[in-house]
Design an enzyme around this catalytic site. Structure first.
Site, PDB file in Angstrom:
ATOM      1  CD  GLU A  58       9.736   6.117  27.853  1.00  0.00           C
ATOM      2  OE1 GLU A  58       9.377   5.032  28.347  1.00  0.00           O
ATOM      3  OE2 GLU A  58       9.609   6.381  26.651  1.00  0.00           O
ATOM      4  CD  GLU A  89      12.760   6.237  23.971  1.00  0.00           C
ATOM      5  OE1 GLU A  89      11.862   5.416  23.724  1.00  0.00           O
ATOM      6  OE2 GLU A  89      13.421   6.237  25.033  1.00  0.00           O
TER       7      GLU A  89
HETATM    8  O1  AHR Z   1      12.752   2.320  22.596  1.00  0.00           O
HETATM    9  C1  AHR Z   1      12.195   1.290  23.359  1.00  0.00           C
HETATM   10  C2  AHR Z   1      11.737   1.758  24.734  1.00  0.00           C
HETATM   11  O2  AHR Z   1      10.658   2.627  24.577  1.00  0.00           O
HETATM   12  C3  AHR Z   1      12.724   2.555  25.538  1.00  0.00           C
HETATM   13  O3  AHR Z   1      13.587   1.763  26.266  1.00  0.00           O
HETATM   14  C4  AHR Z   1      11.849   3.354  26.453  1.00  0.00           C
HETATM   15  O4  AHR Z   1      12.413   4.567  26.828  1.00  0.00           O
HETATM   16  C5  AHR Z   1      10.558   3.503  25.685  1.00  0.00           C
HETATM   17  O5  AHR Z   1       9.455   3.152  26.445  1.00  0.00           O
END
Ligand code: AHR
Length: 490
Positions: A172, A291
């Site tokens: 990210e 994610e």
């Molecule tokens: O999964 C929780 C967080 O969400 C992770 O660390 C990050 O990559 C995202 O913003």
């Protein structure tokens, strides 16, 4: 309400890559400490890994697990988690404002991954660190050479390389919250040079470049175009991340959000193809949705700064969350021609399908069930179906079908598996299916996840949300607001 699905043996979307049933374990909250690892727990093995947790993970059949972050990775020194454990430094961990003890690092995690029958998707730190450290870590993990970092691994007791195939170039990096956040230009350059150096070190690896942190980022789109303009020739996948919430407490709106995800995936695939055309490239960049989940219940919970492994992001999932998770999994299956990897973020305790009590039980949340069935039965090729269903409008789409569905053909097992959610909150759905090219196709199993109360949830004491087997009837009816899996054999 009536709906219809038409299935033809010759019309497929593509082969499902089993890695879409991946997950994620970050050094965050109790994911590792008192999650997968708790020496002294009655089920702990000789390394301190909880066997009760591994048993549940094995039920999910997770082929790949992203590690060690997440936001954590952007401030991480991987060497801290290697070698003599009595000498490992405790560090201030700025991403989540806690203390990291480094009791677990790649040395231990790769041992855990073997026990959990999974591969590692390893992320490198492109926040506080850069290409050299990524290369050193790759040498430590994958090379059999007589060189410094490969020998360091041997010295730590691991003669054979770990053989990690999939690597994420940071996490990210577009997010202002990220440690050493970068502009698209800055990230595009450093990701390119890191990718080149890593592929020089081990050409067999696959690399994932960071896409936007989510669809709502103001830089979404521009970020992907710029990053791919730099990295296209050197990376294999672009990442997507998205979490959904029901902040408005509007169930119908919430359980339709997989339609938003579908639009997001198709948009990013189009951006990849725009750069492909611009570069006259043969190569296709595929997508790693590394994610995804529902994340909003735990927003606003507090803890003491710099403590060790506090409960963080411990969302307790409701029945309606399981409906959306089921719809999301169908969306991933229906986009299997582009999405080759996906990670349910995360796996244990932190926004997770599996929860643990310190010194106590491991238990499963509502979202565990649609994931378990998708992973167990959603293997093969996704069919390109025609779906006829009434629709409703939300803020993000004027066309959310009441019927969410995917159909997976497993030729080896001579099985066709229908995953379906009836999104209607008040009407059952008569669903007619027509199969062409599959002779004597008959239903053999119908699993349903249903609860009267959309906010019902599980706990260590009570499993309120759990699937049941329904009797096979001549015609198919999907109960109002239910998730279903129907297995046909031919
Ligand atoms: O999964 C929780 C967080 O969400 C992770 O660390 C990050 O990559 C995202 O913003």
């Amino acid at each position: 309400m009536k709906a219809e699905i038409i299935i033809n043996k010759d019309y497929t979307i593509g082969e499902i890559d089993g890695r879409i049933y991946g997950s994620f374990i970050e050094h965050l909250g109790r994911a590792i400490y008192s999650g997968i690892y708790e020496p002294g727990h009655e089920t702990a093995d000789e390394m301190g890994f909880r066997k009760d947790v591994i048993e549940l993970i094995n039920k999910l059949n997770v082929p790949i697990v992203r590690y060690p972050g997440g936001n954590f990775v952007s401030g991480y020194n991987w060497e801290d988690g290697t070698g003599d454990r009595s000498k490992r430094p405790k560090r201030v961990e700025c991403a989540w404002e806690v203390t990291e003890t480094n009791e677990i690092g790649i040395d231990e995690f790769q041992e855990w991954a073997k026990r959990a029958n999974t591969e590692i998707m390893m992320a490198v730190n492109l926040g506080t660190r850069g290409p050299a450290d990524a290369k050193n870590l790759l040498e430590y993990c994958n090379l059999d050479t007589d060189t410094y970092y490969a020998n360091m691994r041997r010295g730590n007791g691991f003669d054979k390389p770990f053989g990690i195939k999939t690597w994420c170039l940071g996490n990210e990096m577009d997010g202002p919250w990220q440690i050493c956040h970068k502009t698209a230009e800055e990230y595009g350059r450093v990701a390119t040079e890191t990718a080149k150096l890593m592929k020089m070190t081990d050409p067999s690896i696959e690399l994932v470049a960071c896409g936007s942190s989510n669809y709502d980022m103001p830089t979404f789109g521009e970020w992907e175009l710029t990053v791919l303009d730099h990295t296209y020739d050197y990376v294999d996948y672009l990442s997507l991340h998205q979490y959904y919430g029901n902040e408005k407490n509007d169930t119908l709106d919430f359980i339709g959000k997989s339609v938003h995800m579908d639009m997001f995936i198709k948009g990013v695939a189009a951006i990849c193809d725009a750069i492909k055309a611009k570069k006259h490239a043969k190569k296709q960049i595929n997508l790693s949705f590394d994610e995804w989940n529902i994340w909003f219940h735990s927003h606003g919970t507090t803890f003491d700064r710099w403590c060790i492994a506090p409960p963080q992001l411990e969302d307790i999932y409701t029945f309606e969350d399981a409906l959306l998770a089921g719809c999301i999994l169908m969306t991933l299956q229906n986009n299997c021609d582009r999405v080759k990897m996906a990670c349910l973020a995360q796996l244990v305790n932190v926004i997770a399908p599996i929860m643990t009590e310190k010194g106590g039980k491991a238990w499963v949340q509502s979202i565990f069930w649609p994931f378990m069935y998708a992973s167990a039965y959603g293997r093969g090729e996704t069919m390109n179906t025609i779906v006829r269903s009434e629709k409703y409008a939300t803020d993000y789409s004027s066309e959310v079908p009441y019927l969410a569905s995917s159909v997976v053909h497993n030729a080896e097992k001579r099985e066709i598996v229908l995953f379906a959610v009836n999104r209607s909150l008040d009407e059952d759905m008569d669903l007619s299916l027509s199969f062409s090219g599959f002779e004597n196709c008959r239903p053999v199993k119908h699993v349903e996840l249903y609860h009267d109360d959309m906010k019902a949830h599980n706990s260590a004491e009570e499993e309120n949300v759990a699937p049941t087997e329904r009797e096979i009837m001549g015609s198919l009816s999907l109960r109002k607001h239910s998730w279903n899996m129907i297995v046909y054999q031919y």
